[in-house]
Enzyme design. Structure first.
Site, short mmCIF file in Angstrom:
data_model
loop_
_atom_site.label_atom_id
_atom_site.label_comp_id
_atom_site.label_asym_id
_atom_site.label_seq_id
_atom_site.Cartn_x
_atom_site.Cartn_y
_atom_site.Cartn_z
N TYR A 4 -6.74 -0.13 -7.00
CA TYR A 4 -6.16 -1.43 -6.63
C TYR A 4 -5.48 -1.40 -5.26
CZ TYR A 4 -1.84 0.18 -9.25
OH TYR A 4 -0.77 0.84 -9.74
N GLU A 5 -5.06 -2.58 -4.85
CA GLU A 5 -4.44 -2.76 -3.52
C GLU A 5 -5.39 -2.30 -2.42
OE1 GLU A 5 -2.04 -4.89 -2.05
OE2 GLU A 5 -1.29 -4.34 -4.02
N GLY A 6 -6.68 -2.62 -2.61
CA GLY A 6 -7.73 -2.15 -1.68
C GLY A 6 -8.17 -0.77 -2.11
N ARG B 132 0.83 -1.21 0.00
CA ARG B 132 0.00 0.00 0.00
C ARG B 132 0.86 1.26 0.00
NH1 ARG B 132 -5.17 -2.30 3.58
NH2 ARG B 132 -6.03 -3.38 1.77
N GLN C 33 -9.60 1.45 2.27
CA GLN C 33 -8.59 2.09 3.14
C GLN C 33 -9.27 2.84 4.28
OE1 GLN C 33 -5.45 1.28 2.49
NE2 GLN C 33 -6.24 0.26 0.67
#
Lengths: 265, 619
Positions: free
Chosen positions: B440-442, B296, B447
Site C-alpha cells: 500500500y501507499e504505492g 510513505r 516507489q
C-alpha cells in the site's frame, strides 16, 4: 487538600542488575531509572484526591540530580511542585537517615496527608513510610488498595489473609500504597503534561536548608549496613514432560513432579 | 527484557548521530529540551508496552467484524486508542495553533516506532486520521478547518484517504468517482472506493474522508482529478450533524493487520452525499503528493517497527532456547547443551536482523530530521536543500523499510525454528502484518519508478548530487579513522558502483532503450538503499568507535585481553562495540555485493522483456 507524595527513583524493573566490585552495591552506570512503581501508585492516588477535593500535590524525594527526571515525570502526570533533597552527606545513609531528611522536608510543607509506596522495588525494605510517619507523629496506614478522604479523616482498605480490613485515621496521616498496577492503574504523562511540567516549581534543597544535621542522617549515623549482595541463582531450563506418555500419564508425571520434586502440592 | 524497540539505539541515532538536541536552539523548538524528548519517548514506550502490545495478538485473532453496515474493531482497541488520544499523541508534531503539541518530527517519529512495534493495526487508525487532518490543515478553506480540524487532531473523529477503486489502484488516473457541482459551491459525490483503511469503524462517532474524484467535464487521467472532504456525518444548515450517505459495503479478509478495518465505501448510493472541494479544481493529485512524503515515511516506519520487535523477540528466544551442543564438541553426546545464540548460524541471522534494523532506524529518523530542517530552514536555499534530501530518500525509506523489514521478520521465524511457524509464538504475526507495507501507499514497484523516473532526473540530477555531497563531507571525517579503513574502502567501491549504475540508467533513458531503466528500477532502488544504509552504519561506527576508544582509555585497557574484559563488564562498551559490528557485518556481507548488483543493472539484460508471454509457461 495539601497532599505530599514521597517519591523514590529506582532502577527499571527490567534492568539488568550487576553487583559492583565491592560486593555491597550495584553498578549504577547505564541503568535506566524510573519512579518506584509503588510510589507511582501514590502519585495516582494523590491526583485522584486532588481531583476530588482540590488542593496541591507536592513531590518529595532525595537522591542525586538524576532524580529530577523522575520528579518531572510525576509533575507531567499532574502533580504541582517538587522538592529534591540533594546532599552528598546522604550518600551511604540508611533508611532511617533518609527518613529523617524526608520528614524534615515534609514538616516544612505541613500537609494534610502524605502518600507513598509501601515498598521500593530496589532494596524492598518497606521501612520509609512507617519511619517518616513516626518521625512526624502521624498515624500510619499501610498497604492501601483503596483510599478515600473527606478532608478530615482518611479511610483505606487493605487486604488481610482471606479478606480485607477498612481502617480510618484523622488527618494529618501517612498512607502507604499496596496493591498492584492493575489496582491503581496509574495514568500516563500526557504530552501537554510534559510541556507544563517544565515550568512547574522544583526546589533542590540541602540538609542545611532543612535544618537537619548531616551527622544525624549520613553514613556515620547509619544503624544498618549492607554486608553482601548476591544475585539470584541462575534460572534452570524448563522441563517438558513427554516420555511418550499419553495424557493421563503426563498428568500423573506432572502431579508427581510438583509434589515430590517441587513440593508445591 | 524489552521486546519492542532498542531504546538505547534510538537515543544513539537521535543524540549521538543526528544531534537533535541542537534543534532546541531554533526558536520553533526553543520551548523544548532533550529531557522533554526523553520523557516523551519514555511515556510512548510505556503506553505502547502496557496498552498497545497486549491488544496486538487479540486484535489479530479477533479481527474486525462487519455487521449490517457498521464495522466493529477488536474490543481491546478502544482503551488504548482513547489513552493515545488523551495523551495528545495523535498531533504530537503539529503546530500548537491547530491543537498540536509542537514536537520536532524526528522525536515524534521516534515515539511512533514504539507504538508501531507494539500494535501496527491499531496505530493505523490515528495514523490515517493524522494524514487526513494535515491535508485539511494545508489545503482546506478556513470554514472547513473551523468545522472539522480540531476534532480530527484530538482523535475525537477519524480520517481516511480514499484513492483506490476497483479499476484504479496504481493507475489512479483511471478513477471513476464523480463530483457534480451544487449551487452552493459544494459537490454531490458518487462512486465506490475500495481498500480504504479505517474507512468505517466504531472508535469514533464520525469519520472525515479525503476523496479523489473527477468533476463532471474535467479532463481524463490524473490531470482531471480533484480532492474532496467528505464527512460520514456532515453539518447541515442548522449546524446539526446529519448522515451524509457514506456507506460501508464490506471489509476485506486479509493476511495480516486483522485489527485494521479495510473497507469498501459507497459514496452517494442514495444521491445524498455531499463533498467539499480542497484546494483548486483538478489539483487533487498535486495535493495528494504533498501528503505522500509523510504517508510513505509512515509506512517505512511500519517496516522498521516490525523489524525492530521481530529482532528483539528473536534475540530473547535465542538466549533462552537451549538446543544442541557447542560447535567444538558437536560429536560428544554428553556435551553440555547450550542456548542457540551460541551457534554461529544463529548469530549470523541475529546480525543480519540487528544491522538491518539499525540501518533502517537511522534512515527513517534521518529523513524525519530533514523534515524538521525544512520546517526551520533559515533561507530558501536551505529549505530547498533539505526538501531535496527528503524527496530523494522517501521512496527508499518506504521500499527498503517494507522489504528489509519483511526479511527481518522472516529471519526471526527462522531463529525460532519450527515454533516460529506456529501461532503460539508472536513472530508469524509480525511477518503477516508487515507484508502489506510493500503494497500500500504505492507498491514498491511504484516507489522504484518514482526514484528512477522522477527523483533522479529531477532538477538535472541535483537531488542525487546533493545527497552524495553531504555524505561525502561526513565521509572525509570518517576517513581519519584508520580502524575503519577496510570498511571505508568497501563502502567507496559500492558508492562508485551506484554512481556508475545511475549514469548508465540516465543514458539509457535518453535512447530508444528507455524501458531498461524501468525494468531495472527496483534492483536500482535496492542497490541505492543498501548504499544509504551502508553509509549510515559506517557513520555510526565512526561515532561508536570514538566512544569505545574513550572507554578503553578510561579503563586503561591497552591490549586485546584488557579490552575484552571491559567489553564484558561495561555495558556501554558492549553497546558501542555492537554498533561497530553492525557496520562490519552489513558492509562486509551486503555492500560487497554492490558491484555485482550494479553489473546486473548495466549488462542490459532484457530477457524479461523479450520473452514471449507464452514463454513464461505453457499452461
Amino acid at each position: 487538600m495539601n497532599i505530599v507524595v514521597l517519591l523514590k527513583q529506582t532502577p527499571d524493573t527490567e534492568s539488568v542488575i550487576r553487583i559492583a566490585g565491592d560486593g555491597q552495591s550495584i553498578v549504577t552506570a547505564d541503568l535506566k531509572w524510573i519512579i518506584n512503581p509503588y510510589d507511582e501508585f501514590a502519585v495516582e492516588a494523590a491526583l485522584r484526591l486532588k481531583e476530588k477535593h482540590g488542593g496541591t500535590v507536592t513531590l518529595v524525594s532525595w537522591g542525586p540530580r538524576r532524580v529530577v527526571e523522575s520528579i518531572r515525570t510525576a509533575l507531567a502526570m499532574g502533580a504541582d511542585s517538587g522538592v529534591l533533597i540533594d546532599d552528598p552527606a546522604l550518600t551511604g545513609s540508611d533508611g532511617l537517615g533518609a527518613a529523617k531528611a524526608l520528614a524534615a522536608a515534609v514538616q516544612e510543607i505541613a500537609p494534610d496527608i502524605v502518600l507513598c509506596g509501601s515498598r521500593a522495588v530496589d532494596y524492598d525494605l518497606a521501612e520509609r513510610g512507617p519511619m517518616v510517619a513516626e518521625l512526624l507523629g502521624y498515624p500510619h496506614l499501610g498497604l492501601a488498595v483503596a483510599l478515600d478522604s473527606d478532608g478530615s479523616v482518611v479511610t483505606i482498605e487493605r487486604p488481610i489473609e482471606g479478606g480485607k480490613v477498612s481502617l480510618a485515621a484523622d488527618l494529618p496521616a501517612l498512607v502507604t500504597m499496596g496493591g498492584s498496577h492493575a489496582v491503581w492503574n496509574p495514568r500516563y504523562a500526557s504530552l501537554p503534561g510534559i510541556m507544563k511540567a517544565k515550568k512547574k516549581p522544583l526546589a533542590v534543597k540541602t540538609l542545611a536548608d532543612l535544618g537537619v544535621d548531616a551527622g544525624d542522617c549520613g553514613p556515620d549515623a547509619a544503624k544498618i549496613r549492607i554486608t553482601a549482595l548476591e544475585p539470584p541463582p541462575e534460572r534452570a531450563p524448563g522441563r517438558i514432560i513427554d516420555g511418550g506418555l499419553d495424557l493421563d500419564g503426563k498428568a500423573k508425571a506432572l502431579a508427581r513432579a510438583l509434589r515430590e520434586e517441587a513440593k508445591v502440592l | 527484557m524489552k521486546r519492542l524497540v532498542d531504546e538505547r539505539d534510538v537515543k544513539f541515532v537521535l543524540y549521538e548521530q543526528l544531534r537533535v538536541d541542537r534543534l532546541c536552539d531554533h526558536p520553533r523548538y526553543a520551548d523544548f529540551s532533550p529531557e522533554m524528548f526523553d520523557m516523551a519517548i519514555e511515556q510512548a514506550e510505556k503506553l505502547a508496552d502496557n496498552e498497545f502490545y497486549p491488544a496486538n495478538k487479540i486484535g489479530d485473532r479477533e479481527g474486525c467484524r462487519f455487521d449490517n453496515g457498521q464495522v466493529h474493531v477488536p474490543a481491546a482497541f478502544h482503551q488504548p486508542y482513547r489513552k493515545y488520544c488523551e495523551g495528545g499523541w495523535l498531533a504530537m508534531c503539529d503546530a500548537p495553533e491547530v491543537g498540536g503539541q509542537g514536537f520536532p518530527v524526528v522525536v515524534a517519529n521516534a515515539c511512533i516506532e514504539f507504538f508501531a512495534a507494539a500494535n501496527w493495526a491499531l496505530l493505523m487508525y490515528p495514523g490515517l486520521t493524522h494524514g487526513a487532518a494535515r491535508l485539511l490543515e494545508r489545503h482546506g478553506s478556513e470554514e472547513l478547518r473551523e468545522l472539522y480540524l480540531s476534532q480530527m487532531y484530538s482523535g475525537q473523529w477519524g480520517g481516511t484517504m480514499c484513492l483506490t477503486e476497483a479499476g484504479a489502484g496504481s493507475d489512479v488516473g483511471n478513477l471513476r468517482t464523480k463530483a457534480a457541482r451544487r449551487p452552493d459551491g459544494s459537490f454531490n459525490i458518487e462512486g465506490q472506493k475500495i481498500f480504504i483503511s479505517s474507512g468505517m469503524h466504531d472508535l469514533t462517532e464520525n469519520i472525515i474522508h479525503m476523496v479523489l474524484a473527477r468533476i463532471e467535464g474535467a479532463p481524463k487521467g490524473t490531470r482531471g482529478i480533484s480532492i474532496f472532504l467528505v464527512p460520514r456525518l456532515r453539518y447541515d444548515e442548522q449546524g446539526q450533524l446529519v448522515d451524509n450517505d457514506v456507506n460501508c459495503g464490506g471489509i476485506e479478509h486479509k493476511m495480516g493487520i486483522h485489527g485494521s478495518a479495510t473497507c469498501v465505501l459507497n459514496f452517494g448510493e442514495n444521491g445524498r452525499c455531499i463533498g467539499y472541494l480542497l484546494g483548486k479544481e483538478n489539483s487533487g493529485m498535486r495535493i495528494m503528493f504533498d501528503m505522500m512524503n509523510e504517508a510513505r515515511l509512515f509506512v517505512g516506519m511500519q517496516g522498521l517497527a516490525h523489524a525492530s520487535t521481530a529482532y528483539l523477540h528473536a534475540l530473547q528466544y535465542a538466549k533462552d532456547r537451549v538446543q544442541g551442543s557447542p560447535i567444538e564438541s558437536l560429536k560428544d553426546p554428553n556435551a553440555k547443551r547450550v542456548a542457540i545464540i551460541e551457534h554461529p548460524d544463529v548469530r549470523r541471522m541475529l546480525m543480519f536482523m540487528k544491522s538491518g534494523t539499525e540501518g533502517l532506524r537511522a534512515m527513517m529518523h534521518l529523513t524525519a530530521y530533514c523534515l524538521d530542517r525544512v520546517r526551520i530552514a533559515q533561507s530558501d536555499e536551505e529549505r530547498e536543500l533539505f526538501q531535496d534530501y527528503v524527496d530523494l530518500l522517501i521512496p527508499i525509506c518506504k521500499s527498503m523499510g517494507s522489504d528489509l523489514g519483511f526479511r527481518v521478520c522472516e529471519t526471526a521465524i527462522q531463529v525460532y525454528g519450527g515454533y516460529g511457524f506456529t501461532s503460539e509464538y508472536p513472530v508469524e504475526q509480525f511477518l503477516r502484518d508487515c507484508k502489506i507495507a510493500s503494497l500500500y501507499e504505492g507498491t514498491n514497484g511504484i516507489q522504484a519508478l518514482d526514484l528512477v523516473g522522477r527523483k533522479i532526473a529531477m532538477k538535472r540530477g541535483r537531488l542525487f548530487k546533493n545527497v552524495f555531497k553531504a555524505s561525502n563531507e561526513i565521509l572525509v571525517k570518517i576517513k581519519a579513522n584508520y580502524r575503519l579503513r577496510d570498511l571505508i574502502r568497501i563502502y567507496e567501491e559500492a558508492q562508485e558502483s551506484l554512481i556508475q549504475a545511475t549514469k548508465f540508467l540516465g543514458l539509457k533513458s535518453m535512447t530508444d532503450e528507455f524501458h531498461v531503466p524501468i525494468l531495472c528500477a527496483k534492483p536500482y532502488l535496492d542497490l541505492f538503499g543498501e548504499v544509504v544504509i551502508g553509509f549510515l552504519l559506517l557513520w555510526q561506527a565512526h561515532i561508536a568507535d570514538r566512544r569505545l576508544q574513550e572507554i578503553y582509555k578510561d579503563h586503561n585497557a591497552k591490549d586485546a585481553e584488557a579490552c575484552g574484559q571491559v567489553l564484558k563488564s561495561n555495558r556501554s562498551a558492549a553497546f558501542y562495540r555492537g554498533k561497530v559490528a553492525s557496520a562490519e557485518f552489513f558492509i562486509n556481507q551486503t555492500l560487497t555485493q554492490a558491484a555485482g548488483k550494479a553489473r546486473a543493472i548495466m549488462n542490459n539484460d532484457k530477457s524479461a522483456l523479450e520473452i514471449p508471454d507464452d514463454g513464461f509457461a505453457l499452461v
